[in-house]
Design an enzyme around this catalytic site. Structure first.
Site, PDB file in Angstrom:
ATOM      1  N   HIS A 102       0.886  -1.325   0.014  1.00 12.77           N
ATOM      2  CA  HIS A 102      -0.100  -0.080  -0.142  1.00 12.77           C
ATOM      3  C   HIS A 102       0.943   1.304  -0.016  1.00 12.77           C
ATOM      4  CE1 HIS A 102       1.263  -0.553   4.091  1.00 12.77           C
ATOM      5  NE2 HIS A 102       0.738   0.820   4.492  1.00 12.77           N
ATOM      6  N   ASP A 115       0.529   4.868   1.978  1.00 15.33           N
ATOM      7  CA  ASP A 115      -0.435   5.182   3.127  1.00 15.33           C
ATOM      8  C   ASP A 115      -1.263   6.071   2.814  1.00 15.33           C
ATOM      9  OD1 ASP A 115       1.030   3.614   5.194  1.00 15.33           O
ATOM     10  OD2 ASP A 115       2.512   5.291   5.477  1.00 15.33           O
ATOM     11  N   HIS A 124       4.852   0.193   0.213  1.00 14.29           N
ATOM     12  CA  HIS A 124       5.388  -0.653   1.315  1.00 14.29           C
ATOM     13  C   HIS A 124       4.757  -1.761   1.919  1.00 14.29           C
ATOM     14  CE1 HIS A 124       3.382   2.595   3.608  1.00 14.29           C
ATOM     15  NE2 HIS A 124       3.535   1.826   4.576  1.00 14.29           N
ATOM     16  N   ARG A 164       4.310   6.213  14.690  1.00 14.73           N
ATOM     17  CA  ARG A 164       4.409   6.661  13.073  1.00 14.73           C
ATOM     18  C   ARG A 164       3.746   8.153  13.056  1.00 14.73           C
ATOM     19  NH1 ARG A 164       0.677   3.847   8.245  1.00 14.73           N
ATOM     20  NH2 ARG A 164      -0.665   5.679   8.278  1.00 14.73           N
TER      21      ARG A 164
END
Ligand code: SIN
Length: 300
Positions: A104, A106, A255, A270
């Site tokens: 995907h 993000d 990623h 994150r």
């Protein structure tokens, strides 16, 4: 040049993309000149892995991310950290799902998806595993035959999240009532707003259809694109060392956070930076001939 920026070393991971950064202490804060060096390297390489770090406070992580732009708010993430900008990444023995365990970019379902993601994994799984894979969508675009690129440049795709977010973080305290499930239409080929380079912008987690195309034709094209985009030739693999920090460009890469460490736990912090609406610039420049050779199959 001051002492701080003189110490920075950028070591490419592959000729395609990705670089390791040494000689920078993110916990201590970096001066403007060093930030400029890092920013240029990030745009050039797409993924930066800062080695030799110490545990970052949320404030230090947020302060660094803010230098790249205003922060992005995740539509569904659980509010687990006292600093609302921090999305706690955590998978353990009782998890039924692991965040990011699939290719995907993000939150590509947002009208304005995040530009940068900055992640520090604080707890590595005992016994290894938990690597993160990246795939370069500029290389994926550049290796396609010109006629295929030309066709893809005319297409748009739906990025949805109603099949992704509801219930996903329920066991982690997410307010399920407040979970938003955005969807957006984005160009299949996007132009990077800072570098002007083109890349493929579809991913198997969020992209559900090509607009204006029959369902079966759309499914076949997306399947072919997903297979092409995730070829090993376009990938690098980050093997985490304690306190590594990754900074990746969602406008360029996909990623995949590999969940291969059950029953062990992995967790980190994150922070994402607000991006702009993806666009395709028809007057933009085509990439140089790619050094990578792949067999294209049905995409030819
Ligand atoms: C994510 O998809 O943002 C998580 C990446 C990771 O945990 O390595």
């Amino acid at each position: 040049m001051n002492d701080q920026s003189a110490a920075v070393q950028i070591a490419p991971i592959s000729p395609v993309f990705g670089a390791e950064v040494h000689g920078v202490d993110l916990a201590d804060g970096i001066d403007d000149q060093t930030f400029e060096t890092v920013h240029r390297a990030w745009l050039e390489h797409g993924v930066l892995a800062f080695r030799g770090q110490t545990a970052l406070t949320a404030e230090a992580q947020v302060e660094f991310a803010r230098r790249l732009g205003p922060l992005h708010a995740h539509p569904a993430a659980p509010a687990e950290h006292e600093n609302a900008a921090v999305f706690v990444i955590r998978t353990h023995r009782d998890s039924s799902i692991s965040n990011g365990n699939g290719w995907h970019s993000d939150v590509s379902c947002d009208e304005e998806p995040p530009s940068a993601t900055m992640l520090q994994v604080q707890l590595l799984p005992d016994g290894g595993g938990g690597d993160t894979l990246f795939a370069d969508m500029e290389a994926a675009y550049a290796t396609l035959p010109p006629a295929t690129r030309e066709r893809l440049c005319t297409l748009s795709a739906v990025h949805a999240s109603a099949h992704v977010y509801p219930g996903r973080y329920a066991d982690r305290g997410a307010d399920e009532v407040a979970v938003d499930t955005p969807s957006a239409i984005h160009p299949v080929v996007r132009t990077h707003p800072e570098t002007g380079r083109r890349s493929l912008f579809v991913n198997p987690s969020f992209t559900v259809a090509i607009t204006g195309m029959e369902r079966s034709e759309s499914d076949t094209l997306l399947a072919d694109l997903h297979e092409h985009c995730t070829r090993p030739e376009f990938q690098i693999r980050h093997r985490w060392e304690p306190h590594d920090v990754l900074l990746w460009d969602n406008r360029r890469v996909q990623h995949f956070a590999i969940w291969d460490y059950w029953p062990h736990e992995r967790s980190g912090h994150r922070v994402t930076v607000q991006g702009t609406r993806p666009f395709f610039d028809p007057g933009g420049i085509e990439p140089d001939e790619s050094p990578i050779r792949v067999s294209i199959g049905r995409l030819a």
